[in-house]
Write a protein that holds these residues in place. Structure first.
Motif, PDB file in Angstrom:
ATOM      1  N   ARG A   6      30.694  58.458  23.950  1.00  0.00           N
ATOM      2  CA  ARG A   6      31.941  59.160  23.649  1.00  0.00           C
ATOM      3  C   ARG A   6      32.936  58.798  24.743  1.00  0.00           C
ATOM      4  O   ARG A   6      32.619  58.870  25.940  1.00  0.00           O
ATOM      5  CB  ARG A   6      31.755  60.670  23.609  1.00  0.00           C
ATOM      6  N   MET A   7      34.140  58.397  24.302  1.00  0.00           N
ATOM      7  CA  MET A   7      35.205  58.056  25.237  1.00  0.00           C
ATOM      8  C   MET A   7      36.402  58.957  24.953  1.00  0.00           C
ATOM      9  O   MET A   7      36.904  58.977  23.828  1.00  0.00           O
ATOM     10  CB  MET A   7      35.622  56.598  25.061  1.00  0.00           C
ATOM     11  N   ASP A   8      36.818  59.710  25.951  1.00  0.00           N
ATOM     12  CA  ASP A   8      38.029  60.526  25.884  1.00  0.00           C
ATOM     13  C   ASP A   8      39.064  59.864  26.780  1.00  0.00           C
ATOM     14  O   ASP A   8      38.783  59.589  27.949  1.00  0.00           O
ATOM     15  CB  ASP A   8      37.755  61.945  26.369  1.00  0.00           C
ATOM     16  N   VAL A   9      40.238  59.612  26.219  1.00  0.00           N
ATOM     17  CA  VAL A   9      41.273  58.867  26.932  1.00  0.00           C
ATOM     18  C   VAL A   9      42.365  59.828  27.400  1.00  0.00           C
ATOM     19  O   VAL A   9      42.839  60.665  26.627  1.00  0.00           O
ATOM     20  CB  VAL A   9      41.872  57.763  26.029  1.00  0.00           C
ATOM     21  N   TYR A  10      42.765  59.679  28.661  1.00  0.00           N
ATOM     22  CA  TYR A  10      43.803  60.511  29.277  1.00  0.00           C
ATOM     23  C   TYR A  10      44.819  59.595  29.964  1.00  0.00           C
ATOM     24  O   TYR A  10      44.744  59.377  31.175  1.00  0.00           O
ATOM     25  CB  TYR A  10      43.196  61.474  30.290  1.00  0.00           C
ATOM     26  N   VAL A  11      45.726  59.038  29.187  1.00  0.00           N
ATOM     27  CA  VAL A  11      46.761  58.173  29.760  1.00  0.00           C
ATOM     28  C   VAL A  11      47.772  59.065  30.467  1.00  0.00           C
ATOM     29  O   VAL A  11      48.267  60.034  29.885  1.00  0.00           O
ATOM     30  CB  VAL A  11      47.456  57.330  28.660  1.00  0.00           C
ATOM     31  N   TYR A  50      42.463  62.018  21.219  1.00  0.00           N
ATOM     32  CA  TYR A  50      42.518  60.634  21.678  1.00  0.00           C
ATOM     33  C   TYR A  50      41.137  60.341  22.236  1.00  0.00           C
ATOM     34  O   TYR A  50      40.907  60.334  23.450  1.00  0.00           O
ATOM     35  CB  TYR A  50      43.604  60.458  22.722  1.00  0.00           C
ATOM     36  N   ALA A  51      40.181  60.149  21.316  1.00  0.00           N
ATOM     37  CA  ALA A  51      38.780  59.982  21.680  1.00  0.00           C
ATOM     38  C   ALA A  51      38.068  59.218  20.583  1.00  0.00           C
ATOM     39  O   ALA A  51      38.548  59.138  19.451  1.00  0.00           O
ATOM     40  CB  ALA A  51      38.124  61.347  21.882  1.00  0.00           C
ATOM     41  N   ASN A  52      36.907  58.657  20.930  1.00  0.00           N
ATOM     42  CA  ASN A  52      36.089  57.995  19.926  1.00  0.00           C
ATOM     43  C   ASN A  52      34.619  58.173  20.246  1.00  0.00           C
ATOM     44  O   ASN A  52      34.238  58.479  21.377  1.00  0.00           O
ATOM     45  CB  ASN A  52      36.453  56.512  19.817  1.00  0.00           C
ATOM     46  N   PHE A  74      39.643  51.943  30.915  1.00  0.00           N
ATOM     47  CA  PHE A  74      38.572  52.584  31.681  1.00  0.00           C
ATOM     48  C   PHE A  74      39.080  53.533  32.775  1.00  0.00           C
ATOM     49  O   PHE A  74      38.544  54.635  32.913  1.00  0.00           O
ATOM     50  CB  PHE A  74      37.641  51.524  32.284  1.00  0.00           C
ATOM     51  N   PRO A  75      40.118  53.156  33.535  1.00  0.00           N
ATOM     52  CA  PRO A  75      40.576  54.079  34.586  1.00  0.00           C
ATOM     53  C   PRO A  75      41.100  55.416  34.044  1.00  0.00           C
ATOM     54  O   PRO A  75      41.222  56.374  34.802  1.00  0.00           O
ATOM     55  CB  PRO A  75      41.707  53.308  35.277  1.00  0.00           C
ATOM     56  N   PHE A  76      41.387  55.461  32.756  1.00  0.00           N
ATOM     57  CA  PHE A  76      41.968  56.662  32.149  1.00  0.00           C
ATOM     58  C   PHE A  76      40.990  57.362  31.212  1.00  0.00           C
ATOM     59  O   PHE A  76      41.397  58.158  30.369  1.00  0.00           O
ATOM     60  CB  PHE A  76      43.239  56.299  31.373  1.00  0.00           C
TER      61      PHE A  76
END
Length: 91
Positions: A6-11, A50-52, A74-76
């Motif tokens: 699971r990837m949660d993105v926080y730009v 904003y996740a997958n 990746f950094p976010f």
């Protein structure tokens, strides 16, 4: 080896739009290359986030770590990894 990721993105909100769009374009190209070569066989969006959720099919923990670390976003990201094993009732 199969992994559920699971990837949660926080730009960051203060990241300039042009820079964010460039990173997202690189992310798309990178992920599609991994999908084409079979190491990222499944990719699903989480509705409303904003996740997958993704399935990776790689040779080792180290290979998965290298691939994830290579993601331009990746950094976010906050990433959680679950190793998977075949279920004895699966057909």
């Amino acid at each position: 080896m199969l992994f559920l990721v699971r990837m949660d993105v926080y730009v960051p909100h203060d990241l300039p739009a042009e820079q964010a769009n460039e990173i997202k374009a690189r992310e798309k190209a990178y992920s599609q290359d991994l999908q084409r070569d079979g190491r990222w066989p499944h990719l699903w969006r989480v509705v409303g986030e904003y996740a997958n959720y993704s399935i990776f099919d790689v040779a080792s923990n180290d290979e998965l770590h290298q691939l994830l670390q290579g993601l331009p976003l990746f950094p976010f990201m906050k990433i959680s990894v679950t190793p998977l094993a075949k279920h004895p009732s699966a057909i």
